[in-house]
Design an enzyme around this catalytic site. Structure first.
Site, PDB file in Angstrom:
ATOM      1  N   ARG A 115       0.852  -1.179   0.000  1.00 42.98           N
ATOM      2  CA  ARG A 115       0.000   0.000   0.000  1.00 42.98           C
ATOM      3  C   ARG A 115       0.899   1.244   0.000  1.00 42.98           C
ATOM      4  O   ARG A 115       2.102   1.151   0.193  1.00 42.98           O
ATOM      5  CB  ARG A 115      -0.947   0.019   1.197  1.00 42.98           C
ATOM      6  CG  ARG A 115      -0.271   0.203   2.557  1.00 42.98           C
ATOM      7  CD  ARG A 115      -1.312   0.186   3.662  1.00 42.98           C
ATOM      8  NE  ARG A 115      -0.775   0.704   4.919  1.00 42.98           N
ATOM      9  CZ  ARG A 115      -1.485   0.833   6.041  1.00 42.98           C
ATOM     10  NH1 ARG A 115      -2.740   0.455   6.053  1.00 42.98           N
ATOM     11  NH2 ARG A 115      -0.939   1.318   7.139  1.00 42.98           N
ATOM     12  N   ASN A 153      -5.035   8.191   3.910  1.00 45.46           N
ATOM     13  CA  ASN A 153      -4.932   7.396   5.131  1.00 45.46           C
ATOM     14  C   ASN A 153      -3.484   7.398   5.616  1.00 45.46           C
ATOM     15  O   ASN A 153      -2.573   7.047   4.857  1.00 45.46           O
ATOM     16  CB  ASN A 153      -5.355   5.939   4.871  1.00 45.46           C
ATOM     17  CG  ASN A 153      -5.381   5.106   6.136  1.00 45.46           C
ATOM     18  OD1 ASN A 153      -6.242   5.293   6.991  1.00 45.46           O
ATOM     19  ND2 ASN A 153      -4.437   4.196   6.283  1.00 45.46           N
ATOM     20  N   GLU A 154      -3.280   7.815   6.858  1.00 44.93           N
ATOM     21  CA  GLU A 154      -1.954   7.768   7.488  1.00 44.93           C
ATOM     22  C   GLU A 154      -0.859   8.257   6.535  1.00 44.93           C
ATOM     23  O   GLU A 154       0.122   7.558   6.259  1.00 44.93           O
ATOM     24  CB  GLU A 154      -1.646   6.355   7.988  1.00 44.93           C
ATOM     25  CG  GLU A 154      -2.538   5.918   9.121  1.00 44.93           C
ATOM     26  CD  GLU A 154      -2.167   4.561   9.686  1.00 44.93           C
ATOM     27  OE1 GLU A 154      -2.471   4.298  10.865  1.00 44.93           O
ATOM     28  OE2 GLU A 154      -1.570   3.737   8.958  1.00 44.93           O
ATOM     29  N   GLU A 312      -8.090   5.423  15.078  1.00 44.92           N
ATOM     30  CA  GLU A 312      -7.716   4.012  15.081  1.00 44.92           C
ATOM     31  C   GLU A 312      -6.981   3.671  16.371  1.00 44.92           C
ATOM     32  O   GLU A 312      -6.139   4.437  16.829  1.00 44.92           O
ATOM     33  CB  GLU A 312      -6.768   3.663  13.924  1.00 44.92           C
ATOM     34  CG  GLU A 312      -7.364   3.595  12.546  1.00 44.92           C
ATOM     35  CD  GLU A 312      -6.344   3.117  11.517  1.00 44.92           C
ATOM     36  OE1 GLU A 312      -5.387   2.417  11.910  1.00 44.92           O
ATOM     37  OE2 GLU A 312      -6.498   3.462  10.333  1.00 44.92           O
ATOM     38  N   TRP A 320       1.872  -6.330  13.400  1.00 44.39           N
ATOM     39  CA  TRP A 320       3.103  -5.811  12.799  1.00 44.39           C
ATOM     40  C   TRP A 320       4.264  -5.695  13.788  1.00 44.39           C
ATOM     41  O   TRP A 320       5.343  -5.236  13.402  1.00 44.39           O
ATOM     42  CB  TRP A 320       2.826  -4.442  12.157  1.00 44.39           C
ATOM     43  CG  TRP A 320       1.995  -3.516  13.004  1.00 44.39           C
ATOM     44  CD1 TRP A 320       0.643  -3.362  12.952  1.00 44.39           C
ATOM     45  CD2 TRP A 320       2.458  -2.634  14.026  1.00 44.39           C
ATOM     46  NE1 TRP A 320       0.219  -2.430  13.879  1.00 44.39           N
ATOM     47  CE2 TRP A 320       1.324  -1.967  14.543  1.00 44.39           C
ATOM     48  CE3 TRP A 320       3.711  -2.323  14.559  1.00 44.39           C
ATOM     49  CZ2 TRP A 320       1.406  -1.019  15.570  1.00 44.39           C
ATOM     50  CZ3 TRP A 320       3.799  -1.382  15.577  1.00 44.39           C
ATOM     51  CH2 TRP A 320       2.666  -0.743  16.069  1.00 44.39           C
ATOM     52  N   GLU A 360      -3.073  -8.098   7.157  1.00 44.34           N
ATOM     53  CA  GLU A 360      -3.566  -7.672   8.468  1.00 44.34           C
ATOM     54  C   GLU A 360      -4.608  -8.624   9.046  1.00 44.34           C
ATOM     55  O   GLU A 360      -5.349  -8.247   9.951  1.00 44.34           O
ATOM     56  CB  GLU A 360      -4.134  -6.250   8.372  1.00 44.34           C
ATOM     57  CG  GLU A 360      -3.051  -5.210   8.126  1.00 44.34           C
ATOM     58  CD  GLU A 360      -3.595  -3.784   8.104  1.00 44.34           C
ATOM     59  OE1 GLU A 360      -3.074  -2.966   8.867  1.00 44.34           O
ATOM     60  OE2 GLU A 360      -4.521  -3.500   7.320  1.00 44.34           O
ATOM     61  N   LYS A 361      -4.621  -9.854   8.572  1.00 37.14           N
ATOM     62  CA  LYS A 361      -5.664 -10.770   9.046  1.00 37.14           C
ATOM     63  C   LYS A 361      -5.493 -11.149  10.516  1.00 37.14           C
ATOM     64  O   LYS A 361      -6.448 -11.591  11.164  1.00 37.14           O
ATOM     65  CB  LYS A 361      -5.706 -12.026   8.175  1.00 37.14           C
ATOM     66  CG  LYS A 361      -4.434 -12.841   8.099  1.00 37.14           C
ATOM     67  CD  LYS A 361      -4.604 -14.024   7.142  1.00 37.14           C
ATOM     68  CE  LYS A 361      -3.301 -14.763   6.895  1.00 37.14           C
ATOM     69  NZ  LYS A 361      -2.365 -13.949   6.071  1.00 37.14           N
ATOM     70  N   HIS A 363      -4.504  -8.918  12.744  1.00 33.49           N
ATOM     71  CA  HIS A 363      -4.753  -7.694  13.512  1.00 33.49           C
ATOM     72  C   HIS A 363      -6.147  -7.798  14.123  1.00 33.49           C
ATOM     73  O   HIS A 363      -7.124  -8.092  13.435  1.00 33.49           O
ATOM     74  CB  HIS A 363      -4.661  -6.484  12.581  1.00 33.49           C
ATOM     75  CG  HIS A 363      -4.608  -5.160  13.284  1.00 33.49           C
ATOM     76  ND1 HIS A 363      -5.629  -4.686  14.074  1.00 33.49           N
ATOM     77  CD2 HIS A 363      -3.636  -4.205  13.298  1.00 33.49           C
ATOM     78  CE1 HIS A 363      -5.297  -3.487  14.539  1.00 33.49           C
ATOM     79  NE2 HIS A 363      -4.092  -3.183  14.084  1.00 33.49           N
TER      80      HIS A 363
END
Length: 670
Positions: A115, A153-154, A312, A320, A360-361, A363
């Site tokens: 990303r 985003n971020e 968030e 991570w 990110e599964k 997370h």
């Protein structure tokens, strides 16, 4: 800024998280809305990473699925922070335009497949991102679910610095705007050193990989440029949204923590209708809740003291870190309410439903893989109930008598290469001084050095390596007006160009503090010193001379500087200026902090609580106040007086690991 309240149509404390319905079939999406209502969700962020679904090929759009999602949310009374969908380019875009991919300092091109695979300075990328933003604004600007625009985003999370040719061109333009002439640039950068003189701006490059250490001012200015260029990109998208939907407030999720270094968020605040922050605790830190509180106070500082959004955080483990520990019982609720205690008027998570695929599964999410028969889901519901119960605190503010001075350029400068010690850590010292105040239940404002310091009784200035003349004068004025000011080592050393202030350290603060350091005396790894009161110190010492009228409070008792000043105090106007020339151990720093609080006349928010209990007060303009008591310890503590709005309490006490939010007083009589 728009004058619209934020987020539109949400009462009380907003509650929810990132929602990624494009990952799930229709039946799951229908279930999601029902479960959100059950959990008390009022606001979700939608569309952040949806560009490839919304535009599967160039110029071909599929908005039907998003129309359906927003309609269902609106029907359930759930509002949306709608993203511009520009957080990551779709694969077709990077295939057509590989020239928009970012480049590292050593020339490596960062490819698609993750990303943020874009260079923020690319005109090609900017055009595509602006076009996508306009499509979103024109289609959904009047949708009843829309409460807030979420830009990208971020920004800068993975690529805070891009070293591409596009970046080089943008950097040169930025430098020309800053300095005007190449002669002024040469003077600022000290290019007489190492034959670095430039004849034209065209010769200037980003600080790419080179044979040895790079020009420090070049590095510093590139950090400034990079932060500004990310902000320029935000503004480009924001301006489209304001043009098409002037009635809808706009923000982006910042990443304020003691680990996020490369964006000067104080310079971003005026461009945000509401300051929004993402924050994640580090599982390996035993004091993660203290770092959380500091980051929350920093968020409030960037917001100028106004309420802000937690956009968030995590219900449990993230994906991570090297070892992703799940949160302990009650930890998620305490963390969430700590953000509210420090000024947040929204509590949101990444993400609503835990992903079944992708990086990110693992997370955590509000709704975990195991479903609703889980402690995580029960915590999600309990938090929703608690936030509804304390909704009346919305709009109230935190008031503090202590200012902790935080400056991003000083951080960047302090940790450049070729310095006296690589062990000097800006964020470590900020956290150490904050922790000493937190443990004494003192409320703290985190402010930039140019902030109005006149209302603070204690001003703490750790490692302000780089400082302008105006900011140094601002800090000195606070002492003259009656504040107790503490300045620590490696402060005031250089000006804004990273040029040493000659005549002896600590440069800009020499007159204020009444000291002159002739030599910096960095300690070796593992080396410690003892002070005359038995305290231990490490990392740093200095050969300090105290001027007449400056009190030597502590001296070095051993080592090469034995007998020399380690801690000094000088009366200044109605206040006092202290200088700490070494890194104290935690106990000694705590004792110094207590002495400073007593001298400054600063009281704790609440007396009689053990160090492991967090206590914060929010006040409303009408005289009401609320007390947040978060028990991070393993023993129950007594409840203070007040009406308990929400909490894990029993027998007039806050349970071990529990919390309580109390209404302290009624509105004052007219």
């Amino acid at each position: 800024m728009t004058n619209a309240p934020w987020p539109l149509g949400v009462d009380g404390i907003a509650y929810g998280g990132d929602y990624n319905p494009e990952q799930w079939p229709l039946a799951t999406r229908v279930e999601d809305v029902d479960l959100m209502v059950q959990a008390g969700v009022t606001l979700v962020s939608v569309g952040i990473f949806s560009w490839a679904q919304l535009e599967p090929r160039p110029g071909v759009h599929d908005f039907g699925w998003l129309d359906d999602v927003l309609d269902r949310l609106a029907a359930a009374g759930i509002k949306v922070a709608l993203a511009t969908a520009t957080a990551s380019p779709p694969p077709w875009l990077t295939r057509l335009h590989p020239e928009l991919l970012p480049v590292t300092a050593d020339g490596t091109v960062l490819q698609a497949g993750s990303r943020q695979a874009y260079r923020v300075s690319s005109p090609v990328w900017r055009d595509y991102a602006v076009r996508m933003t306009r499509l979103m604004a024109e289609r959904y600007g009047n949708h009843p679910a829309l409460a807030l625009w979420h830009v990208d985003n971020e920004l800068g999370c993975h690529v805070p610095h891009d070293f591409s040719d596009d970046a080089a061109a943008a950097f040169r333009r930025w430098l020309e705007d800053r300095y005007g002439t190449v002669d002024a640039l040469n003077a600022a950068w000290g290019t007489a050193f190492w034959s670095q003189r430039y004849d034209t701006f065209d010769e200037v490059l980003p600080p790419r990989a080179a044979p040895t250490s790079l020009n420090p001012t070049q590095q510093l200015d590139f950090a400034r440029y990079s932060s500004d260029e990310l902000l320029v990109h935000y503004r480009a998208l924001r301006d489209v949204l304001r043009e098409v939907t002037p009635h809808v407030p706009t923000t982006t999720n910042l990443m304020m923590s003691t680990a996020t270094k490369w964006m000067d968020y104080f310079s971003w605040s005026d461009d945000l209708d509401v300051v929004a922050n993402d924050h994640y605790t580090i599982a390996a830190r035993p004091d993660a809740h203290v770092e959380l509180a500091l980051s929350a106070d920093l968020s409030r500082g960037v917001a100028g003291g106004a309420p802000w959004m937690l956009m968030e955080h995590s219900t449990s483990a993230v994906n991570w870190q090297p070892r992703n520990r799940s949160k302990r019982p009650g930890e998620m609720l305490r963390h969430s309410l700590s953000h509210v205690a420090h000024g947040a008027d929204a509590v949101m998570f990444f993400q609503w439903r835990q992903s079944a695929a992708g990086s990110e599964k693992y997370h955590s999410a509000m709704l975990p893989h195991a479903g609703t028969d889980t402690d995580v889901w029960r915590g999600t519901v309990e938090l929703g109930e608690a936030l509804r119960a304390i909704g009346e605190v919305r709009g109230s503010r935190v008031q503090s008598d202590v200012a902790l001075v935080w400056d991003y350029p000083a951080w960047w400068g302090a940790e450049l290469d070729s310095h006296p010690s690589t062990d000097v850590s800006y964020q470590e010292r900020m956290l150490a001084h904050y922790r000493a105040l937190w443990e004494r239940h003192v409320s703290v404002d985190v402010v930039r050095p140019s902030a109005d310091l006149s209302r603070y009784r204690l001003v703490v200035v750790p490692t302000l390596y780089l400082v302008t003349d105006a900011d140094a004068a601002n800090i000195a004025a606070a002492a003259a007006a009656g504040a107790t000011v503490l300045v620590t080592y490696f402060s005031g050393i250089v000006d804004e160009h990273d040029h040493v202030r000659l005549g002896g350290y600590p440069g800009a603060f020499r007159d204020l503090l009444g000291v002159r350091t002739e030599e910096l005396w960095a300690l070796q790894e593992g080396e410690t010193l003892t002070l005359d009161d038995g305290a231990t110190a490490d990392v740093w010492s200095e050969k300090v001379h105290a001027a007449p009228g400056t009190e030597v409070v502590r001296t070095f008792a051993d080592g090469d500087l034995a007998g020399g000043p380690a801690l000094t105090r000088r009366a200044v106007g109605d206040g006092a200026a202290w200088y700490l020339a070494t890194r104290l151990d935690d106990a000694a720093l705590g004792a110094l902090t207590e002495a400073l609080l007593v001298e400054a006349g600063v009281d704790p928010v609440l007396d009689g609580l053990p160090a492991g209990v967090e206590v914060t007060r929010r006040r409303a303009d009408d005289g009401r106040s609320w007390l947040f008591v978060l028990n991070h310890s393993t023993s129950p503590v007594d409840l203070p007086p007040g009406d308990v709005l929400a909490g894990r309490t029993s027998d007039g006490r806050v349970d071990a690991g529990g919390f309580a939010v109390l209404r302290e007083m009624s509105p004052s009589a007219p």
